[in-house]
Enzyme design. Structure first.
Site, mmCIF file in Angstrom:
data_model
loop_
_atom_site.group_PDB
_atom_site.id
_atom_site.type_symbol
_atom_site.label_atom_id
_atom_site.label_comp_id
_atom_site.label_asym_id
_atom_site.label_seq_id
_atom_site.Cartn_x
_atom_site.Cartn_y
_atom_site.Cartn_z
ATOM 1 N N LYS A 89 -9.461 56.363 47.322
ATOM 2 C CA LYS A 89 -9.972 57.346 47.760
ATOM 3 C C LYS A 89 -11.115 58.421 47.795
ATOM 4 O O LYS A 89 -11.013 59.326 48.754
ATOM 5 C CB LYS A 89 -9.340 58.111 46.333
ATOM 6 C CG LYS A 89 -8.117 57.684 45.456
ATOM 7 C CD LYS A 89 -7.774 57.843 44.251
ATOM 8 C CE LYS A 89 -9.066 57.396 43.357
ATOM 9 N NZ LYS A 89 -8.379 56.267 42.985
ATOM 10 N N ARG A 145 -5.009 63.197 36.930
ATOM 11 C CA ARG A 145 -4.056 62.193 36.529
ATOM 12 C C ARG A 145 -3.098 61.879 35.372
ATOM 13 O O ARG A 145 -3.023 60.753 34.979
ATOM 14 C CB ARG A 145 -5.563 61.418 35.737
ATOM 15 C CG ARG A 145 -6.370 60.286 36.784
ATOM 16 C CD ARG A 145 -7.407 60.273 36.948
ATOM 17 N NE ARG A 145 -7.956 58.449 37.194
ATOM 18 C CZ ARG A 145 -8.745 57.978 37.511
ATOM 19 N NH1 ARG A 145 -9.528 59.762 38.843
ATOM 20 N NH2 ARG A 145 -9.508 57.256 37.929
ATOM 21 N N ARG A 170 -17.548 47.015 45.579
ATOM 22 C CA ARG A 170 -18.276 48.110 45.699
ATOM 23 C C ARG A 170 -19.956 48.557 45.301
ATOM 24 O O ARG A 170 -20.614 47.917 44.580
ATOM 25 C CB ARG A 170 -17.478 49.244 45.275
ATOM 26 C CG ARG A 170 -17.694 50.630 45.084
ATOM 27 C CD ARG A 170 -16.960 51.430 44.745
ATOM 28 N NE ARG A 170 -16.765 51.381 43.782
ATOM 29 C CZ ARG A 170 -15.296 52.292 43.290
ATOM 30 N NH1 ARG A 170 -14.980 53.096 44.161
ATOM 31 N NH2 ARG A 170 -15.065 51.796 42.176
ATOM 32 N N ARG A 182 -8.452 49.965 33.702
ATOM 33 C CA ARG A 182 -8.408 51.458 34.328
ATOM 34 C C ARG A 182 -6.512 51.235 35.258
ATOM 35 O O ARG A 182 -5.749 52.473 35.159
ATOM 36 C CB ARG A 182 -9.556 51.256 34.999
ATOM 37 C CG ARG A 182 -10.535 51.444 34.822
ATOM 38 C CD ARG A 182 -11.511 50.965 35.657
ATOM 39 N NE ARG A 182 -12.138 51.918 37.479
ATOM 40 C CZ ARG A 182 -12.925 51.646 38.201
ATOM 41 N NH1 ARG A 182 -13.842 50.749 37.805
ATOM 42 N NH2 ARG A 182 -13.096 51.927 39.180
HETATM 43 P P1 AP5 Z 1 -13.190 53.482 47.133
HETATM 44 O O1 AP5 Z 1 -12.718 54.544 48.081
HETATM 45 O O2 AP5 Z 1 -14.736 53.590 46.179
HETATM 46 O O3 AP5 Z 1 -12.232 53.472 46.014
HETATM 47 P P2 AP5 Z 1 -11.461 55.002 44.706
HETATM 48 O O4 AP5 Z 1 -9.761 54.438 45.427
HETATM 49 O O5 AP5 Z 1 -11.736 55.849 45.489
HETATM 50 O O6 AP5 Z 1 -12.147 54.071 44.008
HETATM 51 P P3 AP5 Z 1 -12.165 54.701 42.556
HETATM 52 O O7 AP5 Z 1 -12.569 53.545 41.819
HETATM 53 O O8 AP5 Z 1 -13.581 55.960 42.588
HETATM 54 O O9 AP5 Z 1 -11.187 55.416 41.965
HETATM 55 P P4 AP5 Z 1 -11.463 55.071 40.499
HETATM 56 O O10 AP5 Z 1 -9.675 56.066 40.074
HETATM 57 O O11 AP5 Z 1 -10.986 53.955 39.693
HETATM 58 O O12 AP5 Z 1 -12.680 55.904 39.748
HETATM 59 P P5 AP5 Z 1 -12.944 57.554 39.453
HETATM 60 O O13 AP5 Z 1 -14.666 57.438 39.620
HETATM 61 O O14 AP5 Z 1 -12.092 58.511 39.824
HETATM 62 O O15 AP5 Z 1 -13.110 52.214 47.665
HETATM 63 C C1 AP5 Z 1 -13.375 51.112 46.503
HETATM 64 C C2 AP5 Z 1 -14.119 50.215 47.871
HETATM 65 O O16 AP5 Z 1 -13.565 49.396 48.218
HETATM 66 C C3 AP5 Z 1 -15.145 50.600 47.732
HETATM 67 O O17 AP5 Z 1 -16.299 50.540 48.419
HETATM 68 C C4 AP5 Z 1 -15.050 50.995 49.831
HETATM 69 O O18 AP5 Z 1 -16.034 50.644 51.104
HETATM 70 C C5 AP5 Z 1 -13.465 50.030 49.889
HETATM 71 N N1 AP5 Z 1 -12.126 50.252 50.880
HETATM 72 C C6 AP5 Z 1 -12.189 51.747 50.777
HETATM 73 N N2 AP5 Z 1 -11.130 51.528 51.023
HETATM 74 C C7 AP5 Z 1 -10.692 50.658 52.280
HETATM 75 C C8 AP5 Z 1 -9.772 49.789 53.405
HETATM 76 N N3 AP5 Z 1 -8.994 50.838 53.564
HETATM 77 N N4 AP5 Z 1 -10.178 48.317 53.514
HETATM 78 C C9 AP5 Z 1 -11.146 47.528 52.350
HETATM 79 N N5 AP5 Z 1 -12.043 48.208 51.481
HETATM 80 C C10 AP5 Z 1 -12.154 49.025 51.858
HETATM 81 O O19 AP5 Z 1 -13.042 57.114 37.857
HETATM 82 C C11 AP5 Z 1 -13.980 57.082 37.298
HETATM 83 C C12 AP5 Z 1 -13.470 57.068 35.525
HETATM 84 O O20 AP5 Z 1 -13.609 58.270 35.016
HETATM 85 C C13 AP5 Z 1 -12.412 57.149 34.934
HETATM 86 O O21 AP5 Z 1 -11.835 55.522 34.403
HETATM 87 C C14 AP5 Z 1 -11.632 57.579 34.014
HETATM 88 O O22 AP5 Z 1 -12.378 57.244 32.698
HETATM 89 C C15 AP5 Z 1 -12.816 58.884 34.375
HETATM 90 N N6 AP5 Z 1 -12.575 59.796 35.395
HETATM 91 C C16 AP5 Z 1 -12.158 60.388 36.435
HETATM 92 N N7 AP5 Z 1 -11.073 61.259 37.032
HETATM 93 C C17 AP5 Z 1 -10.378 61.688 35.485
HETATM 94 C C18 AP5 Z 1 -9.446 62.275 35.063
HETATM 95 N N8 AP5 Z 1 -9.020 63.603 35.931
HETATM 96 N N9 AP5 Z 1 -8.932 62.526 33.747
HETATM 97 C C19 AP5 Z 1 -9.587 61.592 33.271
HETATM 98 N N10 AP5 Z 1 -10.277 60.873 33.572
HETATM 99 C C20 AP5 Z 1 -11.102 61.302 34.526
#
Ligand code: AP5
Length: 212
Positions: free
Chosen positions: A7, A82, A121, A166
């Site tokens: 994402k 979410r 990552r 997660r």
């Molecule tokens: P990346 O693009 O970083 O993936 P992502 O989907 O953004 O993953 P996240 O881990 O950031 O999502 P998340 O939802 O767990 O975390 P968030 O920060 O939102 O890609 C991942 C890796 O793969 C990278 O190294 C990239 O290079 C590689 N990659 C990407 N595409 C690829 C491809 N096509 N092929 C190969 N490799 C690839 O949330 C963190 C925490 O915050 C949550 O756990 C929660 O506690 C809190 N939080 C955030 N938002 C909310 C909400 N709305 N409500 C409640 N709590 C929330």
């Protein structure tokens, strides 16, 4: 998409190339944690356990953010909503501003691939550019492609144990939003297992085909 689906990678590129503001609730929360704010202190432990931060905190964060001038040409919500309560709050926020949700992109990725994506990552400590040990290493090892920085960081929640929590939160609280948006005809599915450039092309095609 589940954690690690790509994402942030895609939202960042859409921001750079299409001028749509990326609003990542994960990034916003990590900034709050870093600043030591009251919200950051409340969120830190929850994030490290891989659970979701309470709806009311996230909704207030997004509501304040979408009112800012840099969102007036459109924005990408990355990691929000979410939960059903967040989706309902988003509906209210948009309709009170005369805005509508144009697209909801579902990124599908095999669960087995997610742990490898997350645990490999890292990002530049100076400019935040994202990398992966295997899938997207910097062109010159140890040097950020974007800013030349040489310090990198890894997220505290990017470990195998937290990934399990997660994923559980995703399946129990976030996946139910797929039928919610499918019923409204705005949900588009993208194959997140494809290479990053191919995923980006799929998203661009989706946005172009349904531009309103
Ligand atoms: P990346 O693009 O970083 O993936 P992502 O989907 O953004 O993953 P996240 O881990 O950031 O999502 P998340 O939802 O767990 O975390 P968030 O920060 O939102 O890609 C991942 C890796 O793969 C990278 O190294 C990239 O290079 C590689 N990659 C990407 N595409 C690829 C491809 N096509 N092929 C190969 N490799 C690839 O949330 C963190 C925490 O915050 C949550 O756990 C929660 O506690 C809190 N939080 C955030 N938002 C909310 C909400 N709305 N409500 C409640 N709590 C929330």
């Amino acid at each position: 998409g589940p954690p690690g689906a790509g994402k942030g990678t895609q939202a960042q590129r859409l921001q750079d190339e299409m001028g749509l503001k990326q609003l990542s609730t994960g990034d916003m929360l990590r900034a709050e944690v870093k600043s030591g704010s009251e919200l950051g202190r409340r969120a830190a432990g929850i994030m490290e356990r891989g659970e979701l931060v309470p709806d009311e905190l996230i909704i207030a964060l997004i509501e304040a953010r979408i009112s800012q001038p840099d969102c007036r040409h459109g924005f990408i919500l990355d990691g929000f909503p979410r939960t059903t309560a967040q989706a309902e709050a988003l509906d209210r926020m948009l309709s009170s501003r005369g805005l509508k949700l144009d697209h909801v992109i579902e990124m599908t990725v095999d669960e087995a691939a997610l742990t490898a994506r997350i645990t490999g990552r890292f990002s530049c400590a100076k400019c935040g550019a994202g990398y992966h040990d295997t899938f997207k290493p910097p062109a010159k090892p140890g040097v950020c492609d974007a800013c030349g920085g040489t310090e990198f960081t890894r997220r505290k929640d990017d470990n195998a144990e937290t990934v399990t929590a997660r994923l559980r939160a995703y399946h129990e609280q976030t996946a139910p939003l797929l039928p919610y948006y499918r019923a409204r005809g705005v949900l588009k599915k993208v194959d997140g297992m494809a290479a990053m450039d191919a995923v980006y092309s799929q998203i661009r095609e989706t946005l172009a085909a349904n531009r309103t």
